[in-house]
Design a protein around this motif. Structure first.
Motif, short mmCIF file in Angstrom:
data_model
loop_
_atom_site.label_atom_id
_atom_site.label_comp_id
_atom_site.label_asym_id
_atom_site.label_seq_id
_atom_site.Cartn_x
_atom_site.Cartn_y
_atom_site.Cartn_z
N ALA A 1 -3.72 10.48 -7.02
CA ALA A 1 -3.78 9.02 -7.08
C ALA A 1 -4.86 8.42 -6.21
CB ALA A 1 -2.42 8.44 -6.68
N LYS A 2 -5.45 9.20 -5.31
CA LYS A 2 -6.40 8.66 -4.33
C LYS A 2 -7.55 7.87 -4.96
CE LYS A 2 -8.03 8.64 0.04
NZ LYS A 2 -9.45 8.30 -0.08
N PRO A 3 -8.15 8.33 -6.07
CA PRO A 3 -9.22 7.52 -6.65
C PRO A 3 -8.77 6.14 -7.08
CG PRO A 3 -9.32 9.76 -7.49
CD PRO A 3 -8.02 9.64 -6.74
N LEU A 4 -7.52 6.00 -7.51
CA LEU A 4 -6.99 4.68 -7.88
C LEU A 4 -6.76 3.84 -6.63
CD1 LEU A 4 -4.39 5.63 -10.65
CD2 LEU A 4 -6.82 5.08 -10.90
N PHE A 5 -6.20 4.45 -5.60
CA PHE A 5 -5.99 3.73 -4.35
C PHE A 5 -7.32 3.21 -3.79
CE2 PHE A 5 -2.11 6.62 -3.60
CZ PHE A 5 -1.24 5.68 -4.12
N ASP A 6 -8.37 4.02 -3.93
CA ASP A 6 -9.67 3.64 -3.38
C ASP A 6 -10.27 2.44 -4.10
OD1 ASP A 6 -9.64 5.60 -1.42
OD2 ASP A 6 -10.76 7.06 -2.62
N VAL A 7 -9.84 2.20 -5.33
CA VAL A 7 -10.33 1.03 -6.07
C VAL A 7 -9.78 -0.27 -5.47
CG1 VAL A 7 -10.27 -0.17 -8.30
CG2 VAL A 7 -10.69 2.29 -8.22
N VAL A 8 -8.56 -0.23 -4.98
CA VAL A 8 -7.90 -1.46 -4.51
C VAL A 8 -7.77 -1.54 -3.00
CG1 VAL A 8 -6.61 -1.72 -6.66
CG2 VAL A 8 -5.57 -0.45 -4.77
N GLY A 9 -8.06 -0.45 -2.29
CA GLY A 9 -7.84 -0.42 -0.86
C GLY A 9 -9.06 0.00 -0.07
N GLY A 10 -9.07 -0.37 1.21
CA GLY A 10 -10.12 0.06 2.12
C GLY A 10 -9.67 1.17 3.05
N MET A 11 -8.40 1.16 3.43
CA MET A 11 -7.81 2.18 4.29
C MET A 11 -6.61 2.76 3.55
SD MET A 11 -7.57 3.89 7.15
CE MET A 11 -8.60 3.03 8.35
N VAL A 12 -6.70 4.02 3.17
CA VAL A 12 -5.65 4.67 2.39
C VAL A 12 -5.24 5.94 3.11
CG1 VAL A 12 -5.02 5.65 0.15
CG2 VAL A 12 -6.70 3.77 0.26
N VAL A 13 -3.95 6.04 3.48
CA VAL A 13 -3.50 7.18 4.28
C VAL A 13 -2.16 7.70 3.74
CG1 VAL A 13 -2.84 7.98 6.58
CG2 VAL A 13 -4.64 6.26 6.34
N HIS A 14 -2.08 9.01 3.57
CA HIS A 14 -0.81 9.66 3.24
C HIS A 14 -0.03 9.85 4.54
CE1 HIS A 14 1.68 13.35 2.15
NE2 HIS A 14 2.10 12.39 1.35
N VAL A 15 1.17 9.25 4.63
CA VAL A 15 1.89 9.22 5.90
C VAL A 15 3.14 10.10 5.93
CG1 VAL A 15 1.01 6.95 6.56
CG2 VAL A 15 3.11 7.10 5.21
N GLY A 16 3.41 10.82 4.83
CA GLY A 16 4.56 11.70 4.85
C GLY A 16 5.29 11.73 3.52
N PRO A 17 6.51 12.28 3.49
CA PRO A 17 7.27 12.41 2.25
C PRO A 17 7.79 11.05 1.75
CG PRO A 17 8.59 13.12 4.11
CD PRO A 17 7.21 12.87 4.64
N SER A 18 8.50 11.09 0.65
CA SER A 18 9.00 9.86 0.03
C SER A 18 9.76 8.99 1.05
CB SER A 18 9.94 10.20 -1.13
OG SER A 18 9.23 10.82 -2.17
N GLY A 19 9.48 7.71 1.01
CA GLY A 19 10.09 6.76 1.94
C GLY A 19 9.25 6.50 3.17
N SER A 20 8.30 7.39 3.47
CA SER A 20 7.49 7.23 4.68
C SER A 20 6.58 6.02 4.59
CB SER A 20 6.66 8.48 4.93
OG SER A 20 7.47 9.62 5.12
N GLY A 21 6.04 5.77 3.40
CA GLY A 21 5.19 4.60 3.23
C GLY A 21 5.94 3.32 3.55
N GLN A 22 7.18 3.25 3.08
CA GLN A 22 7.99 2.05 3.33
C GLN A 22 8.36 1.92 4.81
OE1 GLN A 22 8.12 -0.19 1.20
NE2 GLN A 22 7.79 0.83 -0.75
N THR A 23 8.57 3.03 5.48
CA THR A 23 8.86 2.98 6.91
C THR A 23 7.67 2.45 7.68
OG1 THR A 23 10.40 4.85 6.69
CG2 THR A 23 9.59 4.35 8.90
N VAL A 24 6.48 2.93 7.34
CA VAL A 24 5.27 2.45 8.01
C VAL A 24 5.04 0.98 7.69
CG1 VAL A 24 2.77 2.74 8.20
CG2 VAL A 24 4.24 4.75 8.06
N LYS A 25 5.32 0.56 6.45
CA LYS A 25 5.14 -0.85 6.11
C LYS A 25 6.10 -1.73 6.92
CE LYS A 25 3.79 -4.61 4.17
NZ LYS A 25 3.85 -4.91 2.75
#
Length: 294
Positions: free
Chosen positions: A147-171
């Motif tokens: 998915a990274k190429p799609l993320f790069d279209v809409v984002g400037g800083m894109v980081v994988h932060v861990g397993p499922s749910g980790s993105g929401q925890t960081v948010k």
């Protein structure tokens, strides 16, 4: 180029979908308010009358809706994504929801033969329009790389932060920090004005020192002009701080500032400011200070 279904074309979702279409992807958008599909169509995308229609031929399904129940309805409800998308499709939830709900939905998606990433964003309307969003991604590392190429279209800083749910925890942590910054800036503005300081000049010099922040850069004009057209609504930040305090309690973590911020945001919503930009926390400081006549 991928075929992308984009569900939820509001303040954030619409410019994100437009960027993906302008990058050459085949983007099919759906929104509960059909008029919201117009910018996407103007950018070369297509409009769908239902979630089922939008996802039928999609390689990737993106979701950007307000809250946990909305995501659950879009993904797992009647006529939703899991019943109508092709197994093997990659599901990307850009919404900001509870971490435990993100984990549960990822498990359900896996059981049905899908792959899922939770990928909440930070940067507000400006970040969405300028494709400079910070995107914090939870899920399988291989799915993230796909998915990274799609993320790069809409984002400037894109980081994988861990397993499922980790993105929401960081948010959730992000929303705690942002709210604290907005409240501190609001208090500083009212304090400066009480002493008759040239507030615009003061914020300029403060922004050049350790007190500087993206919050100061992006929200100073709102506060100086008392213009609170929403880039990110108080009612949504109220929801996010509820996620922070609930998740902290579950983890046994004490967040006293977070608890206070949740109450201040709840107060703003209760007095009718929920539809305003979260920089309208300034109005709460003015009310507490008896300076509401400005």
């Amino acid at each position: 180029m991928a075929t992308i279904a984009f569900i939820g074309l509001g303040i954030m979702g619409s410019p994100m979908a437009v960027h993906l279409a302008e990058a050459g992807h085949d983007v099919v958008g759906h929104n509960r308010t059909p008029d919201k599909t117009r910018p996407l169509v103007a950018a070369g995308g297509r409009a769908a009358d239902s979630v089922a229609e939008a996802v039928a031929d999609a390689d990737v399904v993106c979701v950007m809706v307000p809250d946990s129940p909305d995501v659950e309805e879009v993904l797992a409800g009647e006529g939703g994504v899991l019943d109508n998308a092709r197994p093997g499709s990659l599901l990307i939830d850009f919404s900001s929801i509870r971490p435990d709900v993100a984990v549960a939905l990822a498990d359900r998606a896996t059981e049905r033969g899908f792959r899922m990433l939770d990928a909440p964003v930070s940067g507000g309307e400006a970040g969405a329009k300028n494709a400079t969003l910070s995107i914090m991604v939870g899920g399988d590392a291989a799915d993230f790389e796909e998915a990274k190429p799609l993320f790069d279209v809409v984002g400037g800083m894109v980081v994988h932060v861990g397993p499922s749910g980790s993105g929401q925890t960081v948010k959730a942590a992000n929303q705690l920090i942002v709210a604290a910054n907005i409240q501190a800036l609001s208090e500083a503005v009212v304090f400066l004005e009480a002493y008759g300081v040239d507030t615009e000049a003061a914020l300029t010099v403060l922004g050049g020192g350790l007190a500087g922040s993206k919050v100061l850069d992006q929200k100073r004009s709102n506060m100086l002009s008392r213009s609170f057209e929403p880039g990110f609504r108080i009612e949504l930040h109220h929801k996010d701080l509820g996620i922070v305090t609930a998740a902290a309690r579950e983890a046994g973590v004490v967040v006293p500032v977070g608890a206070l911020l949740a109450q201040l945001m709840a107060s703003a919503k209760a007095v009718g400011d929920g539809g305003l930009d979260h920089s309208a926390l300034l109005r709460g400081v003015e009310r507490l200070s008896g300076r509401t006549g400005r």
